[in-house]
Write an enzyme that holds these catalytic residues in place. Structure first.
Site, PDB file in Angstrom:
ATOM      1  N   SER A  94       0.847  -1.183   0.000  1.00 51.06           N
ATOM      2  CA  SER A  94       0.000   0.000   0.000  1.00 51.06           C
ATOM      3  C   SER A  94       0.882   1.232   0.000  1.00 51.06           C
ATOM      4  O   SER A  94       1.909   1.264   0.694  1.00 51.06           O
ATOM      5  CB  SER A  94      -0.909   0.005   1.237  1.00 51.06           C
ATOM      6  N   HIS A  98       2.401  12.203  -1.194  1.00 51.83           N
ATOM      7  CA  HIS A  98       1.960  13.591  -1.053  1.00 51.83           C
ATOM      8  C   HIS A  98       3.089  14.513  -1.545  1.00 51.83           C
ATOM      9  O   HIS A  98       4.085  14.698  -0.841  1.00 51.83           O
ATOM     10  CB  HIS A  98       1.650  13.919   0.408  1.00 51.83           C
ATOM     11  N   HIS A 108      -2.529   7.297  -4.632  1.00 53.09           N
ATOM     12  CA  HIS A 108      -2.651   6.164  -3.723  1.00 53.09           C
ATOM     13  C   HIS A 108      -2.748   4.893  -4.551  1.00 53.09           C
ATOM     14  O   HIS A 108      -3.366   4.885  -5.622  1.00 53.09           O
ATOM     15  CB  HIS A 108      -3.912   6.314  -2.864  1.00 53.09           C
ATOM     16  N   ASN A 110      -2.790   0.318  -3.984  1.00 53.01           N
ATOM     17  CA  ASN A 110      -2.811  -0.790  -3.049  1.00 53.01           C
ATOM     18  C   ASN A 110      -3.122  -2.063  -3.820  1.00 53.01           C
ATOM     19  O   ASN A 110      -4.006  -2.079  -4.667  1.00 53.01           O
ATOM     20  CB  ASN A 110      -3.883  -0.541  -1.977  1.00 53.01           C
ATOM     21  N   HIS A 147      -6.478   7.420 -16.585  1.00 54.35           N
ATOM     22  CA  HIS A 147      -7.509   6.425 -16.862  1.00 54.35           C
ATOM     23  C   HIS A 147      -7.166   5.558 -18.072  1.00 54.35           C
ATOM     24  O   HIS A 147      -7.588   4.391 -18.122  1.00 54.35           O
ATOM     25  CB  HIS A 147      -8.864   7.106 -17.036  1.00 54.35           C
ATOM     26  N   GLY A 260      -4.682  -5.264  15.006  1.00 56.50           N
ATOM     27  CA  GLY A 260      -3.465  -5.110  15.786  1.00 56.50           C
ATOM     28  C   GLY A 260      -2.252  -4.806  14.933  1.00 56.50           C
ATOM     29  O   GLY A 260      -1.123  -5.121  15.329  1.00 56.50           O
ATOM     30  N   ARG A 262       0.522  -2.343  12.861  1.00 53.47           N
ATOM     31  CA  ARG A 262       1.414  -1.308  13.379  1.00 53.47           C
ATOM     32  C   ARG A 262       0.838   0.069  13.064  1.00 53.47           C
ATOM     33  O   ARG A 262       0.734   0.468  11.909  1.00 53.47           O
ATOM     34  CB  ARG A 262       2.794  -1.478  12.748  1.00 53.47           C
TER      35      ARG A 262
END
Length: 310
Positions: A94, A98, A108, A110, A147, A260, A262
């Site tokens: 991911s 910026h 972005h 992922n 696109h 859980g 990081r």
């Protein structure tokens, strides 16, 4: 349905993280990624790579994670109750970039794989991911290029894939409390397994590999555009929308926090500077108003402009 090859997925994701980091360092020309390896007490870990204060990139991160455990968090089982009580593994890369210059969009991407197993039952698995673009100042050619690369990555897998994933992206990256899109979209997909493991994996790879060809030309076109305080203020205002989406709606953020993961790596996606102004609206006729009027609208960016259709 062919059995998943988790090791092949992991090797691809590690190589993808390497190649994206190498390309972004070349584009930036100044800063380098700093790597932070981490482990998760209940199973797995990852390697976080962060870049900041560069020649082009103000802050960015490209994360690999591979976490596993004996039970799933509520974010994963709320809509899939059949997964409750299964062992799981989740692997992914991911990233969020910026840039300094407000004329360079935030981006972005992922890509991820998930599998849940239990004794005596077929494994439940799927791929997901995509990439999307959040410009602060709109350029038609950038939107079309973004696109077009997305379309071409999907094309070998069927004509229906790009429009389906594009629509999914438009629907997903939408701030319902603001009634506005986060950006100009791109691709988003989840629960992908209908093609079988090999083809589903190939489609995920095609999308992962398309991110740099989609983003790099836009960065190189815009990174030297002059800007001033007004453009910077607008960038910080729009970054606020980015933060709102990630903390309120983003599935990956919720899964990471509830499983859980990081926290530093999960919240790496947040920009270094941001602002919220009460009841802010752009002045009519400005570049800022044009972003809302022309670009923050779900649309077919690959359709022939008016007057060009035969």
């Amino acid at each position: 349905m062919s059995h998943p090859d988790i090791e092949a997925v992991k090797n691809y994701l590690l190589a993808l993280q390497d190649s994206i980091c190498d390309a972004l360092e070349q584009v930036d020309g100044k800063a380098r990624f700093v790597e932070d390896n981490w482990t998760r007490s209940s199973g797995g870990g990852g390697r976080t790579r962060v870049i900041k204060d560069g020649g082009v990139i103000e802050k960015g991160g490209v994360n690999f994670s591979h976490v596993y455990g004996d039970g799933l968090p509520g974010s994963a089982t709320a809509h899939r109750p059949e997964l409750a009580g299964r062992r799981f593994q989740a692997l992914g890369v991911s990233l969020v970039i910026h840039p300094h210059n407000p004329y360079v969009p935030t981006s972005h991407a992922n890509v991820r794989f998930f599998i849940a197993e239990k004794e005596g039952a077929e494994p439940v698995w799927w791929f997901g991911g995509g990439f999307d673009l959040t410009p602060y100042y709109g350029y038609e050619e950038d939107c079309v290029h973004w696109h077009q690369v997305a379309h071409d990555a999907c094309a070998p897998f069927g004509a229906e894939i790009y429009p389906h994933f594009k629509q999914w992206c438009d629907d997903y990256f939408f701030l319902r409390h603001r009634n506005e899109p986060r950006g100009i979209g791109g691709l988003f997909f989840d629960d992908l397994n209908a093609l079988g493991f090999e083809q589903s994996f190939a489609l995920m790879r095609a999308i992962g590999d398309a991110y740099i060809p989609a983003y790099r030309p836009i960065v190189e076109r815009r990174k030297d555009t002059p800007y001033g305080e007004r453009q910077r203020d607008f960038q910080l205002h729009r970054r606020g929308r980015y933060v709102e989406f990630n903390l309120v709606y983003d599935r990956g953020t919720l899964f990471g926090l509830q499983s859980g993961g990081r926290t530093e790596s999960i919240l790496m996606s947040l920009p270094p500077e941001v602002r919220w102004d009460y009841d802010w609206a752009p002045q009519p006729g400005t570049e800022e108003a044009q972003l809302y009027a022309r670009y923050l609208k779900a649309q077919d960016w690959l359709a022939a402009p008016a007057g060009e259709a035969e």
